[in-house]
Design an enzyme around this catalytic site. Sequence first.
Site, PDB file in Angstrom:
ATOM      1  N   HIS A   1      62.861  79.369 -55.223  1.00 27.22           N
ATOM      2  CA  HIS A   1      62.791  77.911 -55.263  1.00 27.22           C
ATOM      3  C   HIS A   1      61.364  77.497 -55.611  1.00 27.22           C
ATOM      4  O   HIS A   1      60.397  78.075 -55.108  1.00 27.22           O
ATOM      5  CB  HIS A   1      63.200  77.366 -53.895  1.00 27.22           C
ATOM      6  CG  HIS A   1      63.247  75.871 -53.806  1.00 27.22           C
ATOM      7  ND1 HIS A   1      62.117  75.101 -53.667  1.00 27.22           N
ATOM      8  CD2 HIS A   1      64.298  75.015 -53.818  1.00 27.22           C
ATOM      9  CE1 HIS A   1      62.459  73.821 -53.603  1.00 27.22           C
ATOM     10  NE2 HIS A   1      63.766  73.746 -53.702  1.00 27.22           N
TER      11      HIS A   1
ATOM     12  N   ARG B   1      65.163  75.488 -59.364  1.00 29.37           N
ATOM     13  CA  ARG B   1      65.954  76.704 -59.182  1.00 29.37           C
ATOM     14  C   ARG B   1      66.694  77.004 -60.474  1.00 29.37           C
ATOM     15  O   ARG B   1      66.923  76.118 -61.301  1.00 29.37           O
ATOM     16  CB  ARG B   1      66.955  76.527 -58.039  1.00 29.37           C
ATOM     17  CG  ARG B   1      66.330  76.434 -56.656  1.00 29.37           C
ATOM     18  CD  ARG B   1      67.377  76.161 -55.592  1.00 29.37           C
ATOM     19  NE  ARG B   1      67.891  74.791 -55.665  1.00 29.37           N
ATOM     20  CZ  ARG B   1      68.979  74.375 -55.039  1.00 29.37           C
ATOM     21  NH1 ARG B   1      69.723  75.220 -54.326  1.00 29.37           N
ATOM     22  NH2 ARG B   1      69.371  73.122 -55.132  1.00 29.37           N
TER      23      ARG B   1
ATOM     24  N   LYS C   1      69.625  74.721 -62.454  1.00 32.72           N
ATOM     25  CA  LYS C   1      69.632  73.366 -61.910  1.00 32.72           C
ATOM     26  C   LYS C   1      69.056  72.395 -62.934  1.00 32.72           C
ATOM     27  O   LYS C   1      68.454  72.789 -63.927  1.00 32.72           O
ATOM     28  CB  LYS C   1      68.815  73.306 -60.610  1.00 32.72           C
ATOM     29  CG  LYS C   1      69.387  74.165 -59.487  1.00 32.72           C
ATOM     30  CD  LYS C   1      70.729  73.636 -59.013  1.00 32.72           C
ATOM     31  CE  LYS C   1      71.250  74.441 -57.836  1.00 32.72           C
ATOM     32  NZ  LYS C   1      72.553  73.926 -57.334  1.00 32.72           N
TER      33      LYS C   1
ATOM     34  N   ASP D   1      63.699  67.991 -62.499  1.00 34.06           N
ATOM     35  CA  ASP D   1      63.376  67.007 -61.466  1.00 34.06           C
ATOM     36  C   ASP D   1      61.871  66.786 -61.514  1.00 34.06           C
ATOM     37  O   ASP D   1      61.098  67.743 -61.517  1.00 34.06           O
ATOM     38  CB  ASP D   1      63.813  67.550 -60.103  1.00 34.06           C
ATOM     39  CG  ASP D   1      63.528  66.621 -58.932  1.00 34.06           C
ATOM     40  OD1 ASP D   1      62.609  65.787 -59.034  1.00 34.06           O
ATOM     41  OD2 ASP D   1      64.206  66.736 -57.900  1.00 34.06           O
TER      42      ASP D   1
ATOM     43  N   CYS E   1      59.611  66.043 -59.420  1.00 36.29           N
ATOM     44  CA  CYS E   1      58.727  66.570 -58.373  1.00 36.29           C
ATOM     45  C   CYS E   1      58.239  67.969 -58.698  1.00 36.29           C
ATOM     46  O   CYS E   1      57.169  68.391 -58.240  1.00 36.29           O
ATOM     47  CB  CYS E   1      59.408  66.534 -57.010  1.00 36.29           C
ATOM     48  SG  CYS E   1      60.723  67.752 -56.769  1.00 36.29           S
ATOM     49  N   TYR E   2      59.002  68.710 -59.525  1.00 32.64           N
ATOM     50  CA  TYR E   2      58.599  70.078 -59.838  1.00 32.64           C
ATOM     51  C   TYR E   2      57.494  70.128 -60.886  1.00 32.64           C
ATOM     52  O   TYR E   2      56.996  71.214 -61.202  1.00 32.64           O
ATOM     53  CB  TYR E   2      59.814  70.901 -60.265  1.00 32.64           C
ATOM     54  CG  TYR E   2      60.788  71.070 -59.130  1.00 32.64           C
ATOM     55  CD1 TYR E   2      60.454  71.825 -58.005  1.00 32.64           C
ATOM     56  CD2 TYR E   2      62.021  70.428 -59.144  1.00 32.64           C
ATOM     57  CE1 TYR E   2      61.330  71.946 -56.943  1.00 32.64           C
ATOM     58  CE2 TYR E   2      62.912  70.541 -58.080  1.00 32.64           C
ATOM     59  CZ  TYR E   2      62.548  71.301 -56.984  1.00 32.64           C
ATOM     60  OH  TYR E   2      63.410  71.406 -55.920  1.00 32.64           O
TER      61      TYR E   2
ATOM     62  N   ASP F   1      62.744  61.154 -59.863  1.00 30.62           N
ATOM     63  CA  ASP F   1      63.303  62.480 -60.115  1.00 30.62           C
ATOM     64  C   ASP F   1      63.679  62.597 -61.595  1.00 30.62           C
ATOM     65  O   ASP F   1      63.149  63.423 -62.332  1.00 30.62           O
ATOM     66  CB  ASP F   1      64.506  62.648 -59.181  1.00 30.62           C
ATOM     67  CG  ASP F   1      65.420  63.817 -59.502  1.00 30.62           C
ATOM     68  OD1 ASP F   1      65.309  64.416 -60.572  1.00 30.62           O
ATOM     69  OD2 ASP F   1      66.290  64.115 -58.663  1.00 30.62           O
TER      70      ASP F   1
ATOM     71  N   ASP G   1      60.366  56.701 -55.901  1.00 29.15           N
ATOM     72  CA  ASP G   1      60.027  56.759 -54.477  1.00 29.15           C
ATOM     73  C   ASP G   1      58.634  57.369 -54.345  1.00 29.15           C
ATOM     74  O   ASP G   1      58.072  57.906 -55.295  1.00 29.15           O
ATOM     75  CB  ASP G   1      61.059  57.566 -53.689  1.00 29.15           C
ATOM     76  CG  ASP G   1      61.224  58.993 -54.189  1.00 29.15           C
ATOM     77  OD1 ASP G   1      60.259  59.776 -54.063  1.00 29.15           O
ATOM     78  OD2 ASP G   1      62.302  59.332 -54.716  1.00 29.15           O
TER      79      ASP G   1
ATOM     80  N   HIS H   1      58.325  61.373 -55.085  1.00 32.42           N
ATOM     81  CA  HIS H   1      58.361  61.755 -56.494  1.00 32.42           C
ATOM     82  C   HIS H   1      57.172  61.177 -57.263  1.00 32.42           C
ATOM     83  O   HIS H   1      56.688  61.782 -58.225  1.00 32.42           O
ATOM     84  CB  HIS H   1      59.689  61.333 -57.129  1.00 32.42           C
ATOM     85  CG  HIS H   1      60.819  62.237 -56.777  1.00 32.42           C
ATOM     86  ND1 HIS H   1      61.623  62.031 -55.689  1.00 32.42           N
ATOM     87  CD2 HIS H   1      61.263  63.394 -57.365  1.00 32.42           C
ATOM     88  CE1 HIS H   1      62.533  62.994 -55.620  1.00 32.42           C
ATOM     89  NE2 HIS H   1      62.327  63.834 -56.613  1.00 32.42           N
TER      90      HIS H   1
END
Length: 363
Positions: A131, A181, A184, A187, A189-190, A248, A255, A258
Amino acid sequence: MRFSTPSGGFAGGPYQNPHLLPTYAAVCALAIVGKPGEEGGWEQIDRVKLYDFFLSLKQPDGSFVVCQDGEVDMRGCYCLLCVATLLDILTPELVEGLAEYIASCQTYEGGFASACYYLPSGARGRLGEAHGGYTYCALASLFLLRPLVPGVFGLIDLPRLVRWATGMQGLEIEGEGFRGRTNKLVDGCYAWWVGGMEPLLRELVREQQRTGKGEEEWEEWDDAVFNQEGIQHYTLSIAQVAQGGLRDKPGKPPDAYHTACNLAGLATAQHRVVRSGEVRTVMRGKWRVAGNPQLEDREGRREAYLASCEWAEDEGAEVYLGGEENRVNAVHPLYNLTITSVRQMMGHFYGQEPVKSSVGPDE
């Protein structure tokens, strides 16, 4: 400071128990807005009680639970190491066995899982799922442990980690954002949790190249871990929303979480932050011996300071997609704070004089 508890740790809110994650958040917030002196926040941290709180969470296998009666989690290990290093309470006693525990969390893919899962025989099994967030925490933790465990990166499979991490960046049709991951969706945040590993992975690969280790693995290495302009494009054009804030992905609301991670990833993509031998030399020359001989003799103390504060921005290597008006400040790859904030807080607690945040001696 109102969320500081009698145990020395910080709680996430009123009437809550102390926990490693809000302790990290509180100390980082104090690094940004606090200062030495009365009511400045730094002097009000009870480091003796905080150290005892950390020890109370330590497990026989070297890991840490995040709170009393809580679960073991890679994020907690990282948060503890950040705080212990920033506040000069990192000791061999505190981290005994932790490097080996973290290494046991590397999965067959190459990334790291949230925790180590034990087989019925009692042996450690690599059964978790790789992850992005846990992998960043594991990698940064190993860097923070290095002053006390010099051969720590010999415990992990670096080529497999690099292969997994580079595979997390999406294709052009996905906006070149990151997923956390395998298989997936991307996103925002990554951009930090995976994209933020770029300076760390680059440094490790360059070390291997200099020492001649794994020559076949790195023979086609071009010093680019990720597509940095692709990360900037995703953040500015896809994650950003018209009314403000970042998200995201399209269809999701913005938010605070993020927004923070997207901007940290953007900073990493814009600026080249490196371990500077020049800065290390200047800091080593300015090292002041502590007044307390026991403190000065503590294993790894000076190296912990140098290893965190030697990171510097490589001036002239920055790239701003869309122009300099999109610039954000560079961040320290181990703490997600500005380099200046890290050096000022550590300079205070280690009793040292900070140097400037860019490459080169402090004239």
